[in-house]
Design an enzyme around this catalytic site. Structure first.
Site, short mmCIF file in Angstrom:
data_model
loop_
_atom_site.label_atom_id
_atom_site.label_comp_id
_atom_site.label_asym_id
_atom_site.label_seq_id
_atom_site.Cartn_x
_atom_site.Cartn_y
_atom_site.Cartn_z
N ASP A 26 0.70 -1.17 -0.36
CA ASP A 26 0.15 -0.34 0.12
C ASP A 26 0.58 0.90 -0.24
O ASP A 26 2.24 1.41 0.09
CB ASP A 26 -0.68 0.20 1.39
N GLU A 86 -6.19 3.17 3.70
CA GLU A 86 -6.25 4.03 5.03
C GLU A 86 -7.82 3.89 4.30
O GLU A 86 -9.09 4.48 5.66
CB GLU A 86 -5.88 4.92 5.31
ZN LIG Z 1 -3.45 1.37 9.28
ZN LIG Z 2 -1.59 0.26 7.30
#
Ligand SMILES: [Zn+2]
Ligand SMILES: [Zn+2]
Length: 372
Positions: free
Chosen positions: A70, A129
């Site tokens: 991510d 997120e």
């Molecule tokens: Zn996080």
């Molecule tokens: Zn994370």
């Protein structure tokens, strides 16, 4: 393999420029600047929104192995006072995604110079997120060309020492859903309650009743959490509030329990509408599917970790969420925790992972990609 000092430099460069979900423009440009300097002979690069796919052609491919990182930061003001602290006010890499990206780049660098037998696909995924990048990236057009047969990812673990990793077969992270409930009634003078529909009273009943779902509607062996973290209502002490907004989160250990909890919430909210003569709307915001690890791949990974000189520990399941779950729903694989030994936890303004974990993580991911 990149040198330790290069890993640290990349991590610090990325740490300075945290960006929120689907706004990772500088981050994407930085990642591409490194990727474009690699030998291009065996690699294919394709961007998708603010994310990137990179494929490294295998020498004798039997399958395609995926690795996902991510790339987004959090809306949080950094308080570490490091010279390389965030330069973006109110935003911080407080979940270690700067570490995740650095390790992915290091693994990619190693493979671009010396490809593995199998094809390898790297996914630099935006918006973990929120609002969630894994599912749209999975459904994206480039994914049709890059889709791996097995996939894995890591997340930093502040509570584990550097040199320790952990995972477990089966459920690692919970199903999660946001929860927003808006109540609308009739405001008025504090001294004339009989002429109003008080939404502070209705909202208070609602919070209390929601607790009954976990206590009396969900199988005790199939855990759930409903947390209301924020209530906004009212304007001043002597006016009865016309509106109330409850904001919270739901966590469950199974998708069935998540469905059950939502049905029960809807029933309770319908009851509140009748009992308090108000109207209500429910919005579940973003939802993440559970992270369910494939037991065979976890076993293989544990053996690779031990061979790589890393200590492997069995993890316990957690009620945290991760949108990597959407990828694991369709592609077998696993996620593991990488120890980074930070006093401050994830999503805190003082998070300070030990940078020595970068090289440990990079070595392990490369070994995983070459040997799984
Ligand atoms: Zn996080
Ligand atoms: Zn994370």
């Amino acid at each position: 393999m990149l040198k330790d000092s290069e890993l640290i430099q990349i991590r610090r460069d990325l740490h300075k420029i945290p960006e929120l979900g689907f706004q990772e423009v500088k981050t994407q440009a930085y990642l591409l600047s490194i990727i474009n300097e690699l030998p291009q002979e065996h690699i294919t690069v394709e961007t998708w929104k603010t994310g990137i796919f990179v494929k490294v052609e295998g020498q004798d491919p039997k399958k395609t192995i995926g690795y996902r990182t991510d790339i987004d930061g959090l809306p949080l003001t950094e308080e570490t006072r490091y010279p390389y602290a965030s330069t973006h006010e109110g935003q911080m890499h407080a979940c270690g995604h700067d570490f995740h990206m650095t390790i992915a780049l290091a693994a990619l660098e190693s493979l671009a110079h010396q490809p593995a037998d199998n094809h390898i696909v790297f996914m630099f995924q935006p918006a973990e997120e929120g609002p969630g990048g894994a599912e749209p990236m999975l459904r994206s057009e480039p994914m049709k060309r890059f889709k791996p047969d097995v996939i894995f990812a890591l997340h930093i673990a502040p509570e584990l020492p550097a040199g320790v990793v952990s995972s477990r077969p089966g459920l690692l992270f919970a199903n999660t859903s946001e929860l927003f409930i808006d109540l609308k009634g009739q405001g008025g003078h504090a001294a004339y309650p009989h002429l109003t529909k008080d939404m502070i009273v209705a909202g208070s009943f609602l919070v209390t009743q929601l607790q009954q779902i976990v206590a009396r509607r969900v199988d005790p062996l199939d855990s759930a959490v409903i947390t209301v973290g924020k209530i906004t209502s009212g304007s001043v002490q002597n006016i009865i509030a016309e509106q109330a907004r409850l904001e919270g989160t739901i966590r469950t250990m199974s998708p069935q329990a998540m469905d059950r909890v939502k049905v029960e919430i809807e029933k309770i909210v319908a009851g509140i509408e009748i009992a308090h003569d108000c109207s209500a709307t429910i919005d579940y915001g973003s939802n993440y599917y559970q992270v369910e690890n494939n037991p065979d791949y976890v076993d293989k990974f544990a053996a690779i970790a031990k061979d790589s000189g890393v200590t492997y520990r069995e993890a316990s399941a957690a009620m945290t969420g991760e949108d990597f779950g959407y990828l694991l729903k369709e592609i077998p694989g696993f996620m593991f925790w990488l120890g980074v030994d930070s006093q401050s936890g994830l999503h805190t303004s003082h998070l300070a992972p030990k940078e020595e974990a970068l090289a440990i993580g990079a070595r392990l991911v490369v070994n995983g990609l070459r040997q799984l």
